[in-house]
Design an enzyme around this catalytic site. Structure first.
Site, PDB file in Angstrom:
ATOM      1  N   LEU A   7      -3.931   6.661  -4.239  1.00 17.90           N
ATOM      2  CA  LEU A   7      -3.814   6.756  -2.779  1.00 17.90           C
ATOM      3  C   LEU A   7      -3.195   5.472  -2.241  1.00 17.90           C
ATOM      4  O   LEU A   7      -3.804   4.410  -2.333  1.00 17.90           O
ATOM      5  CB  LEU A   7      -5.186   6.957  -2.139  1.00 17.90           C
ATOM      6  CG  LEU A   7      -6.068   8.084  -2.696  1.00 17.90           C
ATOM      7  CD1 LEU A   7      -7.279   8.287  -1.795  1.00 17.90           C
ATOM      8  CD2 LEU A   7      -5.280   9.376  -2.797  1.00 17.90           C
ATOM      9  N   ALA A   8      -2.006   5.589  -1.687  1.00 19.32           N
ATOM     10  CA  ALA A   8      -1.295   4.385  -1.247  1.00 19.32           C
ATOM     11  C   ALA A   8      -0.559   4.622   0.062  1.00 19.32           C
ATOM     12  O   ALA A   8       0.474   4.025   0.331  1.00 19.32           O
ATOM     13  CB  ALA A   8      -0.305   3.952  -2.333  1.00 19.32           C
ATOM     14  N   ARG A  14      -6.535  -3.706   8.566  1.00 17.74           N
ATOM     15  CA  ARG A  14      -7.352  -4.919   8.528  1.00 17.74           C
ATOM     16  C   ARG A  14      -6.634  -6.107   7.877  1.00 17.74           C
ATOM     17  O   ARG A  14      -7.081  -7.236   7.969  1.00 17.74           O
ATOM     18  CB  ARG A  14      -8.683  -4.621   7.809  1.00 17.74           C
ATOM     19  CG  ARG A  14      -9.586  -3.691   8.609  1.00 17.74           C
ATOM     20  CD  ARG A  14     -10.708  -3.089   7.774  1.00 17.74           C
ATOM     21  NE  ARG A  14     -10.267  -1.915   7.011  1.00 17.74           N
ATOM     22  CZ  ARG A  14     -11.072  -1.160   6.270  1.00 17.74           C
ATOM     23  NH1 ARG A  14     -12.352  -1.460   6.157  1.00 17.74           N
ATOM     24  NH2 ARG A  14     -10.594  -0.113   5.604  1.00 17.74           N
ATOM     25  N   THR A  79      -8.491   9.739   3.545  1.00 16.01           N
ATOM     26  CA  THR A  79      -8.336   9.868   2.086  1.00 16.01           C
ATOM     27  C   THR A  79      -8.400  11.334   1.630  1.00 16.01           C
ATOM     28  O   THR A  79      -7.751  11.714   0.661  1.00 16.01           O
ATOM     29  CB  THR A  79      -9.416   9.047   1.352  1.00 16.01           C
ATOM     30  OG1 THR A  79     -10.707   9.378   1.890  1.00 16.01           O
ATOM     31  CG2 THR A  79      -9.203   7.555   1.520  1.00 16.01           C
ATOM     32  N   ASP A 103      -6.056   0.214  -3.413  1.00 16.24           N
ATOM     33  CA  ASP A 103      -6.450  -1.149  -3.032  1.00 16.24           C
ATOM     34  C   ASP A 103      -7.621  -1.653  -3.868  1.00 16.24           C
ATOM     35  O   ASP A 103      -8.369  -2.509  -3.431  1.00 16.24           O
ATOM     36  CB  ASP A 103      -6.785  -1.210  -1.537  1.00 16.24           C
ATOM     37  CG  ASP A 103      -7.955  -0.321  -1.142  1.00 16.24           C
ATOM     38  OD1 ASP A 103      -8.425   0.459  -1.989  1.00 16.24           O
ATOM     39  OD2 ASP A 103      -8.401  -0.407   0.018  1.00 16.24           O
ATOM     40  N   ASN A 170     -19.657   3.395  -3.490  1.00 19.97           N
ATOM     41  CA  ASN A 170     -18.550   4.175  -4.034  1.00 19.97           C
ATOM     42  C   ASN A 170     -17.356   3.245  -4.253  1.00 19.97           C
ATOM     43  O   ASN A 170     -16.881   2.591  -3.328  1.00 19.97           O
ATOM     44  CB  ASN A 170     -18.195   5.271  -3.014  1.00 19.97           C
ATOM     45  CG  ASN A 170     -16.891   5.979  -3.343  1.00 19.97           C
ATOM     46  OD1 ASN A 170     -16.522   6.091  -4.514  1.00 19.97           O
ATOM     47  ND2 ASN A 170     -16.208   6.460  -2.306  1.00 19.97           N
ATOM     48  N   TYR A 362      21.399 -36.381 -10.102  1.00 17.72           N
ATOM     49  CA  TYR A 362      21.613 -34.938  -9.997  1.00 17.72           C
ATOM     50  C   TYR A 362      22.612 -34.533 -11.071  1.00 17.72           C
ATOM     51  O   TYR A 362      23.751 -35.012 -11.087  1.00 17.72           O
ATOM     52  CB  TYR A 362      22.165 -34.556  -8.613  1.00 17.72           C
ATOM     53  CG  TYR A 362      22.571 -33.102  -8.583  1.00 17.72           C
ATOM     54  CD1 TYR A 362      21.618 -32.106  -8.804  1.00 17.72           C
ATOM     55  CD2 TYR A 362      23.892 -32.709  -8.382  1.00 17.72           C
ATOM     56  CE1 TYR A 362      21.979 -30.763  -8.826  1.00 17.72           C
ATOM     57  CE2 TYR A 362      24.253 -31.367  -8.389  1.00 17.72           C
ATOM     58  CZ  TYR A 362      23.289 -30.401  -8.615  1.00 17.72           C
ATOM     59  OH  TYR A 362      23.641 -29.083  -8.644  1.00 17.72           O
ATOM     60  N   ALA A 376      20.907 -44.765 -13.976  1.00 18.00           N
ATOM     61  CA  ALA A 376      20.192 -44.485 -12.735  1.00 18.00           C
ATOM     62  C   ALA A 376      21.169 -44.113 -11.622  1.00 18.00           C
ATOM     63  O   ALA A 376      22.205 -44.750 -11.455  1.00 18.00           O
ATOM     64  CB  ALA A 376      19.397 -45.713 -12.318  1.00 18.00           C
TER      65      ALA A 376
HETATM   66  C1  UD1 Z   1     -12.862   4.083   0.783  1.00 19.25           C
HETATM   67  C2  UD1 Z   1     -13.978   5.096   0.617  1.00 19.25           C
HETATM   68  C3  UD1 Z   1     -15.307   4.379   0.481  1.00 19.25           C
HETATM   69  C4  UD1 Z   1     -15.258   3.423  -0.690  1.00 19.25           C
HETATM   70  C5  UD1 Z   1     -14.066   2.464  -0.581  1.00 19.25           C
HETATM   71  C6  UD1 Z   1     -13.889   1.721  -1.877  1.00 19.25           C
HETATM   72  C7  UD1 Z   1     -13.253   7.089   1.862  1.00 19.25           C
HETATM   73  C8  UD1 Z   1     -13.466   7.882   3.098  1.00 19.25           C
HETATM   74  N1  UD1 Z   1     -13.989   5.975   1.767  1.00 19.25           N
HETATM   75  O1  UD1 Z   1     -13.117   3.394   2.005  1.00 19.25           O
HETATM   76  O2  UD1 Z   1     -16.361   5.316   0.282  1.00 19.25           O
HETATM   77  O3  UD1 Z   1     -16.465   2.701  -0.771  1.00 19.25           O
HETATM   78  O4  UD1 Z   1     -12.848   3.191  -0.341  1.00 19.25           O
HETATM   79  O5  UD1 Z   1     -12.923   0.709  -1.799  1.00 19.25           O
HETATM   80  O6  UD1 Z   1     -12.491   7.461   1.026  1.00 19.25           O
HETATM   81  N2  UD1 Z   1      -5.239   6.063   2.139  1.00 19.25           N
HETATM   82  C9  UD1 Z   1      -4.255   7.027   2.122  1.00 19.25           C
HETATM   83  N3  UD1 Z   1      -4.132   7.867   3.196  1.00 19.25           N
HETATM   84  C10 UD1 Z   1      -4.966   7.799   4.273  1.00 19.25           C
HETATM   85  C11 UD1 Z   1      -5.970   6.805   4.273  1.00 19.25           C
HETATM   86  C12 UD1 Z   1      -6.098   5.948   3.182  1.00 19.25           C
HETATM   87  O7  UD1 Z   1      -3.488   7.119   1.183  1.00 19.25           O
HETATM   88  O8  UD1 Z   1      -4.796   8.614   5.181  1.00 19.25           O
HETATM   89  C13 UD1 Z   1      -5.339   5.144   0.990  1.00 19.25           C
HETATM   90  C14 UD1 Z   1      -5.208   3.687   1.395  1.00 19.25           C
HETATM   91  O9  UD1 Z   1      -3.838   3.268   1.306  1.00 19.25           O
HETATM   92  C15 UD1 Z   1      -6.074   2.978   0.348  1.00 19.25           C
HETATM   93  C16 UD1 Z   1      -7.115   4.032  -0.030  1.00 19.25           C
HETATM   94  O10 UD1 Z   1      -6.619   5.271   0.431  1.00 19.25           O
HETATM   95  O11 UD1 Z   1      -5.345   2.621  -0.811  1.00 19.25           O
HETATM   96  C17 UD1 Z   1      -8.482   3.744   0.594  1.00 19.25           C
HETATM   97  O12 UD1 Z   1      -8.359   3.712   1.998  1.00 19.25           O
HETATM   98  P1  UD1 Z   1      -9.205   2.723   2.900  1.00 19.25           P
HETATM   99  O13 UD1 Z   1      -8.886   3.000   4.313  1.00 19.25           O
HETATM  100  O14 UD1 Z   1      -9.053   1.328   2.412  1.00 19.25           O
HETATM  101  O15 UD1 Z   1     -10.700   3.236   2.588  1.00 19.25           O
HETATM  102  P2  UD1 Z   1     -12.046   2.422   2.740  1.00 19.25           P
HETATM  103  O16 UD1 Z   1     -12.424   2.352   4.182  1.00 19.25           O
HETATM  104  O17 UD1 Z   1     -11.953   1.146   2.015  1.00 19.25           O
HETATM  105 CA    CA Z   2     -10.358   0.097   0.994  1.00 18.07          CA
END
Ligand code: UD1
Ligand code: CA
Length: 449
Positions: A7-8, A14, A79, A103, A170, A362, A376
């Site tokens: 997931l990226a 933040r 997510t 991440d 998690n 140089y 030198a």
């Molecule tokens: C998420 C988890 C949380 C967990 C934590 C671990 C969910 C709802 N929550 O929270 O339970 O403890 O990770 O680090 O999943 N992303 C997408 N599309 C989106 C939103 C996010 O691809 O629409 C990707 C982000 O780029 C990131 C990852 O999903 O790489 C996690 O998203 P992030 O918003 O950081 O989730 P957390 O709030 O950290």
């Molecule tokens: Ca995260």
């Protein structure tokens, strides 16, 4: 069959950065590259990357990964919504889907192998990676029984006070039975504090849902802000230093030094405080580095000693001594036993063995033979304002202090250049070259009064 999805697509609000979060660098690699490399050993049949925020930028950073399938999530609604985007590309796929947050960059490949093995052995619908943290703030809390069976995951901001006290979190790493997940994905709702579709909500819909607690909680650090980025950076550095100390490298003040994963050390190397190694840095047996050096994509042969200096894109053969305060730039090649001293810059030049460039020089675009003594303040004037030209100095030659060699120019072997000379013409072997105004003396001279 195994598919891996990372997931990226998120923005990473933040981080407060123009760069998408998954492209933030950590010890020389982006977060998403680290996540991808943590699952390479699993040899998945399919690898998918979900991109959205600045998708093109993420895609072009990773274009070298030919097997990676990019899946667009637009807009980014959470997510769960991200994984819903896999319904089309994975239609008809049968097997397991490993989902990784983009991440979470410190995962060890062995941990993912264990997770997959555990998931397959138990036949669970989902197995997720968890950790117990002293400070679980920000993470989703995992509600589980003593048998490791998970009933639900509740995000930090959606927790009741009681739920918030749960320290099992998690990690954002899941093994799903894809067919089972695909059946429940369309039913997700956004009834939560963020109004998003949460992947974590699928866990309560799947049975049995199991978790595997990771032994080393440092592995599952998620990065949401720059503080966590720095903390992960520090952990990664500690891992790298510990590895090399076990391989026989002495660090005088380990925490003051940083390494890249491409750094390689020989035996009996001593690294003094404040040394930094980046890119592919190769350090030969018995080198003594520092204090205060930056070695970036460079290779040092055996027994090189270097103090307070910068070496970038250069090759240094055995027995050379460098610094303090020298800079070797890309294309600098020092053959054996050279000496490069203070305030010397060398770029795109070959320095023959036993040669010395000791002070204030140089040397750019030059070829020096063996045992050359560069006086030198000697400068190779390599740039005419439009083009760079080469200077050649034959073996055994000596340049006097403050010489300027205006390139293109060739000095033969055994040439001596008088101090303060500016030379514009080639000098044959064995000659003395002088290119300075004759000294004038007016005896008994009285200045204006
Ligand atoms: C998420 C988890 C949380 C967990 C934590 C671990 C969910 C709802 N929550 O929270 O339970 O403890 O990770 O680090 O999943 N992303 C997408 N599309 C989106 C939103 C996010 O691809 O629409 C990707 C982000 O780029 C990131 C990852 O999903 O790489 C996690 O998203 P992030 O918003 O950081 O989730 P957390 O709030 O950290
Ligand atoms: Ca995260």
């Amino acid at each position: 069959m195994l598919a891996v999805a990372v997931l990226a697509a998120g923005k990473g609000t933040r981080m407060k950065s123009d760069l998408p979060k998954v492209l933030q660098p950590l010890a020389g690699a982006t977060l998403v590259e680290r996540v991808l490399s943590s699952c390479q050993g699993l040899a998945p049949q399919r690898s998918l990357l979900i991109v959205g925020h600045q998708a093109e930028r993420v895609r072009s950073t990773l274009k070298a990964n030919a097997d990676l399938e990019f899946v667009l999530q637009q807009p980014q609604l959470g997510t769960g919504h991200a994984v819903q985007q896999l319904l089309a590309p994975l239609a008809g796929f049968e097997g397991d889907l490993l989902v990784l947050n983009g991440d979470v960059p410190l995962l060890r490949p062995e941990t993912l192998e264990q997770l997959l093995a555990r998931h397959r052995a138990s036949g669970a619908a989902v197995t997720l990676l968890t950790a117990r943290l002293a400070d679980p703030t920000g993470y989703g809390r995992v509600m589980a029984n003593a048998e490791g069976e998970v009933s639900a995951i509740v995000e930090h901001r959606d927790c009741s006070d009681d739920q918030r006290r749960v320290d099992l979190i998690n990690a954002g790493i899941y093994c799903f039975n894809w067919t089972r997940l695909a059946a429940v994905l369309p039913t997700l709702s956004s009834d939560n504090d963020q109004g998003e579709l949460y992947l974590t909500d699928t866990v309560a819909m799947l049975s049995p849902a199991m978790h595997m607690q990771v032994a080393d909680a440092d592995e599952i650090n998620g990065i949401n802000d720059r503080l966590q980025l720095a903390q992960c950076g520090a952990l990664l550095q500690q891992r790298l230093r510990e590895h090399w100390m076990r391989e026989g490298v002495s660090f005088i003040d380990p925490v003051s030094c940083t390494l890249s994963e491409g750094t390689r050390f020989g035996r009996d190397v001593v690294v003094e405080p404040q040394c930094h190694f980046r890119g592919q840095a190769q350090i030969g047996d018995g080198c003594r580095i520092g204090p205060g050096c930056l070695i970036d994509n460079a290779s040092l042969g055996e027994g090189v000693e270097i103090v307070y200096s910068v070496v970038r894109g250069a090759t240094v053969d055995a027995g050379c001594a460098i610094g303090p305060f020298a800079q070797l730039r890309p294309g600098a090649v020092l053959e054996r036993e050279c000496r490069v001293g203070n305030f010397v810059e060398i770029k795109n030049s070959r320095i023959g063995s036993g040669s010395k460039v000791n002070h204030l020089s140089y040397i750019g675009d030059a070829d020096l033979g063996t045992n050359v003594n560069v006086g030198a303040g000697t400068i190779t004037a390599n740039y005419d304002g439009l083009r760079k030209h080469r200077s050649v100095i034959g073996s055994g030659s000596k340049t006097g202090a403050n010489s300027v060699l205006v390139a293109p120019i060739t000095l033969g072997e055994g040439v001596t250049v008088g101090a303060g000379s500016t030379l514009t013409k080639d000098v044959p072997s064995g000659s003395l070259a002088l290119g300075r105004a004759k000294q004038l003396i007016k005896e008994n001279w009285q200045g204006p009064s």
